[in-house]
Design an enzyme around this catalytic site. Structure first.
Site, PDB file in Angstrom:
ATOM      1  N   HIS A 177     -20.296   7.385 -18.444  1.00  0.00           N
ATOM      2  CA  HIS A 177     -21.630   6.921 -18.831  1.00  0.00           C
ATOM      3  C   HIS A 177     -22.669   8.051 -18.743  1.00  0.00           C
ATOM      4  O   HIS A 177     -23.197   8.502 -19.738  1.00  0.00           O
ATOM      5  CB  HIS A 177     -22.075   5.775 -17.912  1.00  0.00           C
ATOM      6  CG  HIS A 177     -21.223   4.549 -17.978  1.00  0.00           C
ATOM      7  ND1 HIS A 177     -21.024   3.810 -19.124  1.00  0.00           N
ATOM      8  CD2 HIS A 177     -20.518   3.911 -17.008  1.00  0.00           C
ATOM      9  CE1 HIS A 177     -20.233   2.783 -18.868  1.00  0.00           C
ATOM     10  NE2 HIS A 177     -19.924   2.804 -17.594  1.00  0.00           N
TER      11      HIS A 177
HETATM   12  O1  RIB Z   1     -24.224   1.040 -16.863  1.00  0.00           O
HETATM   13  C1  RIB Z   1     -23.835   2.333 -16.439  1.00  0.00           C
HETATM   14  C2  RIB Z   1     -24.858   2.924 -15.545  1.00  0.00           C
HETATM   15  O2  RIB Z   1     -24.961   2.123 -14.370  1.00  0.00           O
HETATM   16  C3  RIB Z   1     -24.499   4.336 -15.058  1.00  0.00           C
HETATM   17  O3  RIB Z   1     -25.667   5.078 -14.904  1.00  0.00           O
HETATM   18  C4  RIB Z   1     -23.837   4.106 -13.741  1.00  0.00           C
HETATM   19  O4  RIB Z   1     -24.041   5.182 -12.826  1.00  0.00           O
HETATM   20  C5  RIB Z   1     -24.571   2.892 -13.238  1.00  0.00           C
HETATM   21  O5  RIB Z   1     -25.749   3.347 -12.613  1.00  0.00           O
END
Ligand code: RIB
Ligand code: CA
Length: 261
Positions: free
Chosen positions: A243
């Site tokens: 992500h």
């Molecule tokens: O949905 C993914 C996000 O949520 C990323 O930033 C992960 O680290 C969590 O914070």
């Protein structure tokens, strides 16, 4: 080489940690500072984790500033079920020696953006946008001074990862996201789940990572091994989505994301 100056606002988080290490290793990026925020876990843990990552990477020259301890309005939620109680379970990393600076993360954002020429700083948000929202409310002038914002957040057609429709970073502080996204004056790139779910650390990639020497690679493999358990159980994927590193990937090679979206 022209260095792009960035401030990383983050809630480490294994994927945040990978994003921070990627930014530190990228020749064209100059990380001016790291600001922690409550998100995946408490701001105490995310601040400690940010210090751990910078020590792991040998970059204690970069300051960590603790930011907001909770969302602007809603009841706090965490993602400890994904990231573990510490927020960065997986590797055993020593308690950090470096300490966060005394200045609050919101004030660091404001003062650093004001201290640099207009258009020279990009803010990268990897967690709930609480700090940046507070900074924009406290110092609206910074909106015209930022080069841009890049955020991991949101979901389009992909559905959510914390509810059937919501992505965690926006869900954890929707009011902050609303404030930041309404500042249309600032070029804002959102990297949603529709993109990040296309960048999985598949077993062959984990094997490549595991074969690398060095403490950062070893810790990264252990981090992704831990956080990938959630995605295996929820989606059946054999590999964690990268992500937060996708935001750094966009800064370094924007076209690599266009093909994925
Ligand atoms: O949905 C993914 C996000 O949520 C990323 O930033 C992960 O680290 C969590 O914070
Ligand atoms: Ca994050």
């Amino acid at each position: 080489m022209d260095m792009r100056k960035i401030i990383i606002d983050t809630d480490p988080g294994q994927d945040d940690a990978i994003a921070i290490m990627l930014a530190l290793a990228a020749p064209g990026l100059d990380v001016l500072g790291v600001v922690s925020v409550a998100g995946n876990v408490s701001v105490q843990h995310t601040t400690t984790n940010a210090c751990k990552v910078l020590e792991l990477a040998g970059r204690t020259d970069i300051a960590v500033h603790a930011g907001c301890a909770g969302p602007l309005r809603r009841t706090p939620v965490t993602a400890a079920h994904v990231h573990g109680q510490t927020g960065m379970d997986g590797p055993t990393l020593p308690d950090p020696v470096m300490r966060p600076r005394a200045q609050h993360g919101v004030d660091f954002l404001i003062d650093t953006i004001r201290a640099h020429p207009p258009g020279s700083i990009t803010v990268v948000t990897l967690g709930p946008m609480t700090n940046l929202a507070m900074a924009l409310v406290k110092a609206p002038d910074i909106a015209q001074r930022m080069a841009g914002i890049v955020s991991m957040g949101g979901a389009w057609a992909q559905g959510g990862n914390i509810t059937p429709s919501a992505e965690f970073n926006v869900y954890a502080d929707p009011d902050a996201a609303d404030i930041v996204l309404r500042h249309a004056a600032v070029p804002h790139t959102l990297v949603p789940l529709d993109v990040t779910h296309r960048f999985l650390v598949t077993p062959p990639r984990m094997a490549q990572l595991g074969a690398l020497k060095g403490r950062c690679a070893r810790a990264a493999a252990e981090m992704l091994g831990f956080s990938g358990r959630f995605d295996l159980a929820k989606y059946g994927w054999a590999g964690a989505p990268l992500h937060d590193p996708c935001t750094i990937g966009w800064l370094l090679a924007p076209t690599c994301l266009r093909a994925a979206g």
